[in-house]
Design a protein around this motif. Sequence first.
Motif, short mmCIF file in Angstrom:
data_model
loop_
_atom_site.label_atom_id
_atom_site.label_comp_id
_atom_site.label_asym_id
_atom_site.label_seq_id
_atom_site.Cartn_x
_atom_site.Cartn_y
_atom_site.Cartn_z
N LEU A 1 0.80 -1.07 -0.18
CA LEU A 1 0.04 0.07 0.17
C LEU A 1 0.87 1.34 0.03
N ASP A 2 0.26 2.50 -0.38
CA ASP A 2 0.90 3.70 -0.70
C ASP A 2 0.85 4.51 0.51
N LEU A 3 -0.53 4.41 0.81
CA LEU A 3 -0.99 5.71 1.95
C LEU A 3 -2.02 4.78 2.69
N VAL A 4 -1.75 5.28 4.04
CA VAL A 4 -2.98 4.84 5.03
C VAL A 4 -3.35 6.13 5.88
N MET A 5 -4.53 6.30 5.93
CA MET A 5 -5.09 7.36 6.63
C MET A 5 -6.37 7.20 7.54
N TYR A 6 -6.19 7.14 8.80
CA TYR A 6 -7.39 6.97 9.60
C TYR A 6 -7.62 8.37 10.37
N SER A 7 -8.92 8.70 10.39
CA SER A 7 -9.15 9.94 11.15
C SER A 7 -9.60 9.73 12.49
N GLU A 8 -9.91 8.43 12.96
CA GLU A 8 -10.04 8.05 14.36
C GLU A 8 -9.72 6.62 14.61
N LEU B 1 -4.24 8.79 12.13
CA LEU B 1 -2.94 8.25 11.84
C LEU B 1 -2.77 8.63 10.28
N LEU B 2 -1.67 9.03 9.99
CA LEU B 2 -1.38 9.18 8.49
C LEU B 2 0.09 8.24 8.30
N ALA B 3 0.23 7.44 7.36
CA ALA B 3 1.30 6.67 7.12
C ALA B 3 1.43 6.67 5.56
N ALA B 4 2.61 7.27 5.18
CA ALA B 4 3.06 7.14 3.78
C ALA B 4 4.64 7.28 3.66
N LYS B 5 5.49 7.01 2.33
CA LYS B 5 6.60 7.38 2.33
C LYS B 5 6.92 8.78 2.46
N GLU B 6 7.96 9.40 2.77
CA GLU B 6 8.11 10.70 3.05
C GLU B 6 7.70 11.69 2.02
N SER B 7 7.84 11.56 0.80
CA SER B 7 7.55 12.38 -0.23
C SER B 7 5.79 12.66 -0.81
N LEU B 8 5.26 11.43 -0.42
CA LEU B 8 3.77 11.49 -0.72
C LEU B 8 3.24 11.96 0.78
N HIS B 9 3.75 11.70 1.94
CA HIS B 9 3.49 12.38 3.11
C HIS B 9 3.19 13.92 2.97
N VAL C 1 5.03 8.30 9.65
CA VAL C 1 3.78 8.09 10.55
C VAL C 1 3.61 9.34 11.47
N THR C 2 2.52 9.94 11.09
CA THR C 2 2.07 11.01 12.19
C THR C 2 0.57 11.13 12.35
N GLY C 3 0.16 11.95 13.20
CA GLY C 3 -1.34 12.30 13.10
C GLY C 3 -1.64 12.73 11.82
N SER C 4 -2.96 12.60 11.46
CA SER C 4 -3.59 13.21 10.15
C SER C 4 -3.38 14.47 9.86
N LYS C 5 -2.70 15.37 10.76
CA LYS C 5 -2.36 16.80 10.23
C LYS C 5 -0.95 16.93 10.13
N GLY C 6 -0.25 15.87 10.21
CA GLY C 6 1.12 16.05 10.03
C GLY C 6 1.91 16.28 11.47
N LYS C 7 1.26 16.30 12.59
CA LYS C 7 1.78 16.34 13.60
C LYS C 7 2.34 14.99 14.43
N ASN C 8 3.09 15.15 15.26
CA ASN C 8 3.51 13.86 16.06
C ASN C 8 2.59 13.65 17.17
N ASP C 9 1.09 13.59 16.81
CA ASP C 9 0.48 13.53 18.20
C ASP C 9 -0.72 12.22 17.86
N ILE C 10 -0.30 11.00 17.37
CA ILE C 10 -1.10 9.84 17.28
C ILE C 10 -1.92 9.62 18.36
N HIS C 11 -1.35 9.71 19.50
CA HIS C 11 -1.94 9.17 20.60
C HIS C 11 -3.08 10.27 20.94
N GLU C 12 -2.89 11.54 21.08
CA GLU C 12 -3.65 12.51 21.61
C GLU C 12 -4.87 12.77 20.45
N SER C 13 -4.45 12.75 19.17
CA SER C 13 -5.37 13.06 18.23
C SER C 13 -6.16 11.69 17.93
#
Length: 258
Positions: A200-207, A242-250, A227-239
């Motif tokens: 897969l190239d992109l995984v995005m979960y809003s909750e 989740l947004l996961a992708a290779k860096e260029s696509l991210h 891998v970051t929160g969906s807004k690109g911040k390092n806040d997966i646990h709080e938000s």
Amino acid sequence: MQPRLNIALKACRSAADIINGIYKTKSQDDLRTYDHIDEHLYIHLVNMIAESYPFDKNDILGPTNINITKIKEKVNNINFTSDINNRDEYVWVINPLDCYQNFINKIPLFNITISIFLNGTVQASLIYNPVLDQLVTAIKGEGAIFENKKIRNINSSSDKILYVIDDRKAKLDLDNILHGDERKFGSRSAELVYIAEGKLDLVMYSEIDIWDFAAGLLICQESGVLVTGSKGKNDIHESRSLLAAKESLHKKIITQLS
């Protein structure tokens, strides 16, 4: 971490015997009657871990989405964001069946997952498919392993992509750059393994809850996926996103959504 990971694997293989005994001998209609199997499996896993490892003040079992009344003396159902981030104990997060719907519909795409946290960070994780007998593990700083081989996301394709997005609005906002097809597998741990492997190239979960993402998070990170929160911040646990992708696509996704 390796001794703890070995205990986790021993517990998973024991639970797999229970799962396979049911899954391979029951019809699809019969499987739909097993509405408390996740609770049964969780209790079995916790008991196996607790009996196999000399737990003390440095190890905590929890949190979980399972009713823990029957094993409350062994489990601390603590809140992740308010408690685990500030703890210096090892915290075990267990998901006994991801995903239940695939299990009852005879789709062999579900996993047992175990993650071990310290100070709010995943130190080791395990994803095990009991039917296919496939194991993925990761230890922080030591890489992710699938069937005794290191996983590296080396997918360099920039053309058509495969993606998983559970947010309709985000999907619409990204429509002009998502040149590809959507795939959903039901099991979030499986989807995170697939992106770690480059399938897969992109995984995005809003909750998403901690027991659904914890094991896959470390496996993705150790394979080179950003891998970051969906807004690109390092806040997966709080938000809880989740947004996961290779860096260029991210970066491209975050720019488009900003």
